[in-house]
Write a protein that holds these residues in place. Sequence first.
Motif, PDB file in Angstrom:
ATOM      1  N   UNK A  37      -8.024 -14.111  14.534  1.00 18.41           N
ATOM      2  CA  UNK A  37      -8.671 -15.102  13.677  1.00 18.41           C
ATOM      3  C   UNK A  37      -8.710 -14.498  12.274  1.00 18.41           C
ATOM      4  N   UNK A  39      -9.862 -14.863   7.921  1.00 19.96           N
ATOM      5  CA  UNK A  39     -10.831 -15.426   6.981  1.00 19.96           C
ATOM      6  C   UNK A  39     -10.449 -15.013   5.574  1.00 19.96           C
ATOM      7  N   UNK A  43     -13.909 -17.877   2.200  1.00 20.06           N
ATOM      8  CA  UNK A  43     -13.557 -19.082   2.942  1.00 20.06           C
ATOM      9  C   UNK A  43     -13.994 -18.977   4.399  1.00 20.06           C
ATOM     10  N   UNK A  44     -13.640 -19.994   5.187  1.00 20.52           N
ATOM     11  CA  UNK A  44     -14.061 -20.045   6.580  1.00 20.52           C
ATOM     12  C   UNK A  44     -13.101 -19.366   7.534  1.00 20.52           C
ATOM     13  N   UNK A  45     -13.510 -19.377   8.802  1.00 25.14           N
ATOM     14  CA  UNK A  45     -12.686 -18.786   9.863  1.00 25.14           C
ATOM     15  C   UNK A  45     -11.547 -19.730  10.228  1.00 25.14           C
ATOM     16  N   UNK A  47      -8.404 -19.924  13.186  1.00 25.13           N
ATOM     17  CA  UNK A  47      -7.712 -19.366  14.339  1.00 25.13           C
ATOM     18  C   UNK A  47      -6.232 -19.185  14.018  1.00 25.13           C
ATOM     19  N   UNK A  61      -1.069 -20.935  15.232  1.00 21.16           N
ATOM     20  CA  UNK A  61      -1.399 -22.005  14.305  1.00 21.16           C
ATOM     21  C   UNK A  61      -0.130 -22.403  13.557  1.00 21.16           C
ATOM     22  N   UNK A  95      -9.368 -10.676  12.069  1.00 21.75           N
ATOM     23  CA  UNK A  95     -10.207 -10.217  13.168  1.00 21.75           C
ATOM     24  C   UNK A  95      -9.459 -10.373  14.484  1.00 21.75           C
ATOM     25  N   UNK A 106     -13.608 -19.510  24.196  1.00 17.45           N
ATOM     26  CA  UNK A 106     -14.531 -19.006  23.202  1.00 17.45           C
ATOM     27  C   UNK A 106     -14.334 -17.502  23.109  1.00 17.45           C
ATOM     28  N   UNK A 107     -14.882 -16.911  22.061  1.00 19.49           N
ATOM     29  CA  UNK A 107     -14.703 -15.490  21.796  1.00 19.49           C
ATOM     30  C   UNK A 107     -16.041 -14.795  21.953  1.00 19.49           C
ATOM     31  N   UNK A 110     -15.900  -9.570  18.870  1.00 23.11           N
ATOM     32  CA  UNK A 110     -15.052  -9.549  17.685  1.00 23.11           C
ATOM     33  C   UNK A 110     -14.983  -8.119  17.139  1.00 23.11           C
ATOM     34  N   UNK A 111     -13.860  -7.785  16.519  1.00 28.76           N
ATOM     35  CA  UNK A 111     -13.779  -6.548  15.778  1.00 28.76           C
ATOM     36  C   UNK A 111     -14.406  -6.714  14.400  1.00 28.76           C
ATOM     37  N   UNK A 112     -14.353  -5.656  13.602  1.00 30.56           N
ATOM     38  CA  UNK A 112     -14.919  -5.706  12.252  1.00 30.56           C
ATOM     39  C   UNK A 112     -13.921  -6.224  11.225  1.00 30.56           C
TER      40      UNK A 112
END
Lengths: 120, 110
Positions: A37, A39, A43-45, A47, A61, A95, A106-107, A110-112
């Motif tokens: 994913x 970002x 802005x937003x996330x 996929x 995507x 991420x 769903x996730x 998450x990594x950093x």
Amino acid sequence: EVQLVESGGGLVQPGGSLRLSCAASGFTFSSYWMHWVRQAPGKGLVWVSRVDSDGITTSYADSVKGRFTISRDNAKNTLYLQLNSLRAEDTAVYYCAKRGAPNEYYFDSWGQGTLVTVSS
Amino acid sequence: QSALTQPRSVSGSPGQSVTISCTGTSSDVGAYNSVSWYQQHPGKAPKFMIYDVTKRPSGVPDRFSGSRSGNTASLTISGLQAEDEADYYCCSYAGSHILVFGGGTKVTVL
């Protein structure tokens, strides 16, 4: 405890390539689908891609199809994302994320994140 | 693969309730019981808050709840607290192993 640690980000010129890695621990990596994913700054996330537990089937995507390739090495507990033909709009924190459960979308971890900057 | 629609921002005073909507289509939010919600504080990774429309994972306070009506899912935060100030994102399965996120909603605690 589940840990996901991304690496491989950096500054790359438009048209260039980069390979991101995500080292996983604390769970049976080979049993879970994995995702990327991203970002963009402020802005937003969004996929990006997913790979099944065996590394056989993948999805992308539309914005990255044909340019990015997701893969995994279950022996090394590592997820990869190969980024080719990079564009300025690919600039983002990437991420890796773990699927929550079989047949679920769903996730749960998450990594950093690792920052990819595409600029000349 | 169009993004789901969320309000840019919502706000409330401590102790109040706020609801964030997430509008999709009959091909994503309205088609599958696979809507999830994530909380993201500035500079941090997202945190998993709700899955399968209404289910809350262990460790998430029960003041967070999810629901859906038709093509619109919602996240309600009851008894708003200062630490709830963050960005919130919905995500839905859209078929063919594709997922789509909403644009995100900034929650401000007044």
